[in-house]
Design an enzyme around this catalytic site. Structure first.
Site, PDB file in Angstrom:
ATOM      1  N   GLN A   1      30.618   1.100 -10.823  1.00  0.00           N
ATOM      2  CA  GLN A   1      31.262   2.076  -9.730  1.00  0.00           C
ATOM      3  C   GLN A   1      32.066   1.220  -9.026  1.00  0.00           C
ATOM      4  O   GLN A   1      31.788   0.474  -8.435  1.00  0.00           O
ATOM      5  CB  GLN A   1      29.975   2.493  -9.240  1.00  0.00           C
ATOM      6  CG  GLN A   1      30.241   3.609  -7.890  1.00  0.00           C
ATOM      7  CD  GLN A   1      29.265   3.410  -6.899  1.00  0.00           C
ATOM      8  OE1 GLN A   1      28.552   2.346  -6.406  1.00  0.00           O
ATOM      9  NE2 GLN A   1      28.762   4.840  -6.544  1.00  0.00           N
TER      10      GLN A   1
ATOM     11  N   SER B   1      33.361   0.954  -3.345  1.00  0.00           N
ATOM     12  CA  SER B   1      33.427   0.155  -1.906  1.00  0.00           C
ATOM     13  C   SER B   1      34.625  -0.936  -1.958  1.00  0.00           C
ATOM     14  O   SER B   1      34.993  -1.424  -3.148  1.00  0.00           O
ATOM     15  CB  SER B   1      32.323  -0.666  -1.600  1.00  0.00           C
ATOM     16  OG  SER B   1      31.105   0.377  -1.290  1.00  0.00           O
TER      17      SER B   1
ATOM     18  N   SER C   1      27.843  -3.769  -9.141  1.00  0.00           N
ATOM     19  CA  SER C   1      27.162  -4.342  -9.790  1.00  0.00           C
ATOM     20  C   SER C   1      27.422  -3.918 -11.290  1.00  0.00           C
ATOM     21  O   SER C   1      28.079  -3.026 -11.657  1.00  0.00           O
ATOM     22  CB  SER C   1      25.615  -3.454  -9.800  1.00  0.00           C
ATOM     23  OG  SER C   1      25.460  -3.352  -8.458  1.00  0.00           O
TER      24      SER C   1
ATOM     25  N   GLU D   1      23.241   8.868  -6.280  1.00  0.00           N
ATOM     26  CA  GLU D   1      22.926   7.450  -6.030  1.00  0.00           C
ATOM     27  C   GLU D   1      21.721   7.305  -5.101  1.00  0.00           C
ATOM     28  O   GLU D   1      20.686   6.511  -5.302  1.00  0.00           O
ATOM     29  CB  GLU D   1      24.058   6.535  -5.255  1.00  0.00           C
ATOM     30  CG  GLU D   1      23.587   5.184  -4.752  1.00  0.00           C
ATOM     31  CD  GLU D   1      24.958   4.452  -4.490  1.00  0.00           C
ATOM     32  OE1 GLU D   1      25.874   5.055  -3.953  1.00  0.00           O
ATOM     33  OE2 GLU D   1      24.916   3.133  -4.964  1.00  0.00           O
TER      34      GLU D   1
ATOM     35  N   GLU E   1      21.878   2.605   8.970  1.00  0.00           N
ATOM     36  CA  GLU E   1      22.465   3.491  10.073  1.00  0.00           C
ATOM     37  C   GLU E   1      23.346   4.628   9.645  1.00  0.00           C
ATOM     38  O   GLU E   1      23.272   5.559  10.508  1.00  0.00           O
ATOM     39  CB  GLU E   1      23.375   2.309  10.993  1.00  0.00           C
ATOM     40  CG  GLU E   1      22.768   1.094  11.630  1.00  0.00           C
ATOM     41  CD  GLU E   1      22.231   0.245  10.680  1.00  0.00           C
ATOM     42  OE1 GLU E   1      22.598   0.101   9.584  1.00  0.00           O
ATOM     43  OE2 GLU E   1      21.360  -0.669  11.312  1.00  0.00           O
TER      44      GLU E   1
END
Lengths: 395, 376
Positions: free
Chosen positions: A114, A117, A149, A232, A365
């Site tokens: 994936q 990010s 990953s 996910e 958060e």
């Protein structure tokens, strides 16, 4: 064709086993036959590994196959493909894309990763800056991705990139399938606090992606990515565990086997965590019962929060319980493991690895914000980034 | 031999359609008859109970007889349904002797039905909502025999029991004595029920004094202890559902208030510092629901896991209810500190509940024994 019931699935599974006896059939060959019989993921459409059956009937097939000693597709090895890429391809892919990608993905011939990010886009993923520029029938991609990953094992990646920097950030993103063997793709291991490198940085330099490997319309990549991200979180937090099946197991065993380590303070804390681990397990059980009964609740978003905190507190307690041994670490050697095992290795590793549980797949958060706003309906914080062109945002 | 940690039954943690229907009936009744201003007007009396409400709940809806078999005049339902009633009573912190009479006293008597003695007739009265019985043990008692001050002399009872919940509402007291379990009419000669000043105004406490009081012997020493243990176990297990309902009300009300309340030109519920606390509380409530349902289901099915399921539910839900009520007061700001706002009724109920039928710490000690994680 009518939708099969449990008896129908059992019969089809027995027919598969009769035609392809596991004892005399190669693993990949068997898995391909299972896919073609519609018994891979029964809730998928016919012709794509499923039979349009209720998802709750999958265990019927799995149980029959397990009893017959049939091989499985090693779901942990291909978790990103199964949990994230597949639902997105199914939801947004063209017929050609579904036919091309789903079978090798499920069988495990092709591993997926994936590319979401970035160093500058973590919790604020929609701020991502990797560019995809149209050039004839291709898109040319330049940028850097991180926390990837399986990138070193992957054949394909799901990728989101910016196709229009003049639009506000959520609207100028498109979603692609990226060939990880393209010469412009460079994968470098990213060493973590545990000493090993589960993750990678991925540098994309002039990577050419044909427009036929775009998923969903141009500019709607953010919407497509929501499908991926929802799946996910379910796949990270939703796994079934038996009592004492998680992180609490090793600590409880050490407590029982080694009375010399016990103190009153540790006892109180252990019991409190034992109760919380048991309640988290029951909460997961209840969530699965709701899913099976066709009443999915929002509880799933909470499970990852609960397990992240519990894993951290329990493994922290374990290091203290071990005392002098807690001062040691099993091995700092840099490795690139194929599988992530949160409960593998020693207490020190578990303590360090579990720190990632409240960061990966959405920080705790951010998840608390999601619960507060989407489940409880609390108002969002005032924002100044939603209507500004991406190129004018501070970074 | 089963390992101490192995789960021996597969619990059903959902709500059935019948349970949802029962909940709707109870909620509608309580919304009509047990709103906050009504309760606030009555809580400072010694008997804050509303007899009309009790009749509607116990007899008309049939909630008092849920645990009692039909052949003894009950509904033949189970702890799962009683737990739903308690969720609603917790949501409204209604003063009603449901937990004490329809659960603890009833369950204690149910343990004695094999004897086909006077317990059966009493159960019929309780199940029909014609009487209220209370087990004369301190509300804080986690297990029988912790203190058994009542003696029997010449067929009359002598002794004092402190901190008995809902004794003021009782027609009959079930009194554990050195000579077994006795049923004593609350209005009989030699019986005094002296109200105490309780922290939780919605569940009155009293000191019960027996001096030359006559009673009916229901069970001998050994079966009395077993019956009381069973009553207290059911009470502790279903108290978790009351705590769940209470915590849910606190969270819902706090979310509602912080969405409306504006400071700094914004709803205060838009500040992350507050919304994270409410999201955390939501997660606790979701978890408490699983723990409470697990205990109710274990009691209902007679699972061998019941003592563990009950102890886990109490060890967890007590803290959740207190946390929810404390957050409710804090996030309401000044209004949460006033007598006119009902938040304090929930805080007091939650704190008292955290002591009732054993503290979380006592239940954790029980767990330590069951799952073999012994103290040093």
């Amino acid at each position: 064709m009518t939708t099969p019931d449990a008896a129908g699935l059992r019969r089809r599974t027995q027919e598969l086993l009769a035609a392809h006896p596991p004892a005399t059939t190669g693993r990949t060959e068997f898995l391909k036959a299972r896919f073609d019989a519609g018994l891979a993921w029964v809730h998928y459409p016919a012709g794509l590994g499923g039979l349009d059956a209720p998802r709750s009937l999958q265990p019927v097939v799995d149980a029959e196959l397990a009893a017959a000693g049939a091989p499985d597709n090693d779901p942990r090895r291909i978790g990103i493909g199964l949990g994230m890429a597949a639902p997105t391809v199914l939801g947004y892919g063209t017929d050609e894309q579904k036919q091309r990608f789903l079978r090798p993905l499920w069988v495990g011939e092709e591993v997926w990763c994936q590319l979401f990010s970035e160093p500058g886009a973590g919790s604020d993923l929609a701020a991502l800056g990797t560019r995809a520029v149209r050039d004839g029938e291709d898109w040319v991609v330049d940028g850097q991705k991180v926390w990837t990953s399986s990138a070193h094992l992957a054949r394909w990646a799901i990728l989101i990139a910016r196709t229009d920097p003049d639009l506000p950030k959520h609207r100028g993103i498109s979603y692609f399938i990226c060939d990880m063997t393209d010469p412009g793709v460079e994968v470098r291991p990213l060493r973590q606090i545990t000493g090993e490198a589960e993750f990678n940085e991925v540098f994309l330099t002039g990577v050419r992606i044909p427009d036929s490997r775009r998923l969903g319309p141009v500019g709607e990549g953010w919407k497509v990515a929501q499908t991926t991200l929802m799946n996910e979180r379910v796949s990270i937090g939703g796994a079934r565990i038996p009592r004492e099946g998680g992180m609490i197991g090793p600590v409880a065993r050490t407590w029982r086997e080694r009375p010399e380590l016990r103190t009153h303070d540790l006892h109180q804390r252990l019991l409190t965590l034992w109760v919380e681990a048991e309640v988290a397990r029951l909460t997961g059980t209840r969530l699965r019962q709701q899913l099976v009964a066709g009443q999915p609740g929002p509880e799933g978003s909470g499970m990852k929060l609960a397990f992240a905190r519990l894993n951290q507190e329990i493994s922290g307690l374990e290091v203290e319980l071990l005392g002098e041994e807690g001062l040691l670490y099993d091995d700092w050697t840099m490795r690139r493991p194929e599988l992530v095992d949160f409960t593998g290795r020693d207490a020190g590793y578990r303590y360090l690895r579990s720190k990632g549980n409240s960061i990966e797949g959405g920080t705790s958060e951010v998840l608390l914000n999601i619960v507060a706003e989407r489940v409880l309906g609390l108002p969002a914080e005032p924002r100044n980034d939603k209507d500004v062109p991406w190129k004018d945002l501070a970074r | 031999m089963t390992a101490p940690t192995e789960e021996t039954h597969a619990p059903d943690l959902l709500y059935s359609q019948a349970e949802d229907d029962l909940r709707a009936a109870v909620r509608s009744l309580l919304a009509d008859r047990s709103d906050a201003p009504t309760m606030l007007a009555h809580v400072e009396s010694d008997t804050p109970y509303d007899p009309q409400l009790w009749k509607a709940l116990a007899a008309d809806i049939g909630a008092a007889g849920l645990l009692v078999p039909e052949k003894l005049g009950g509904q033949g339902a189970s702890h799962r349904e009683a737990a739903v009633v308690l969720e609603e009573l917790g949501r409204s912190v209604t003063p009603a002797p449901y937990l004490t009479s329809a659960v603890v006293a009833t369950e204690t008597l149910l343990a004695l039905t094999a004897q086909e003695g006077p317990a059966d007739g009493l159960l019929g009265e309780l199940a029909a909502g014609r009487g209220v019985a209370v087990l004369a043990v301190p509300f804080a008692a986690a297990r029988p025999g912790a203190a058994q001050p009542v003696g029997v002399m010449a067929d009359t009872l002598e002794g004092t029991v402190t901190g008995v919940a809902d004794a003021a509402a009782a027609d009959v007291l079930l009194v554990p004595t050195t000579d077994g379990l006795y049923a004593v009419e609350a209005g009989a000669e030699g019986v005094t029920v002296e109200p105490l000043v309780p922290l939780d105004l919605t569940r009155p406490l009293a000191t019960v004094t027996l001096h030359g009081a006559a009673g009916t012997r229901l069970a001998d020493g050994a079966s009395a202890v077993a019956a009381v243990r069973r009553g207290l176990l059911a009470g502790a297990g279903l108290l978790a559902s009351e705590q769940l309902g209470l915590a849910e009300w606190c969270l819902t009300e706090t979310v509602r208030y912080t969405r409306e309340r504006h400071q700094f030109n914004r709803p205060v519920g838009s500040f992350q510092a507050l919304k994270h606390r409410m999201a955390q509380l939501w997660l606790e409530v979701v978890s408490a629901r699983a723990a409470a349902r697990n205990a109710a289901d274990a009691l209902a099915t007679g699972s061998p896991d019941t003592p563990l399921a009950v102890a886990v539910a109490q060890a967890y839900c007590s803290g959740v209810a207190v946390h929810a009520a404390e957050e409710c007061v804090q996030l309401h700001g000044g209004i949460g500190m006033t007598w006119e706002h009902p938040a304090h009724l929930y805080l007091k109920r939650a704190k008292a509940d955290s002591v009732a039928y054993g503290t979380a710490g006592q239940h954790r000690e029980t767990i330590a024994g069951i799952v073999e994680l012994p103290a040093p």
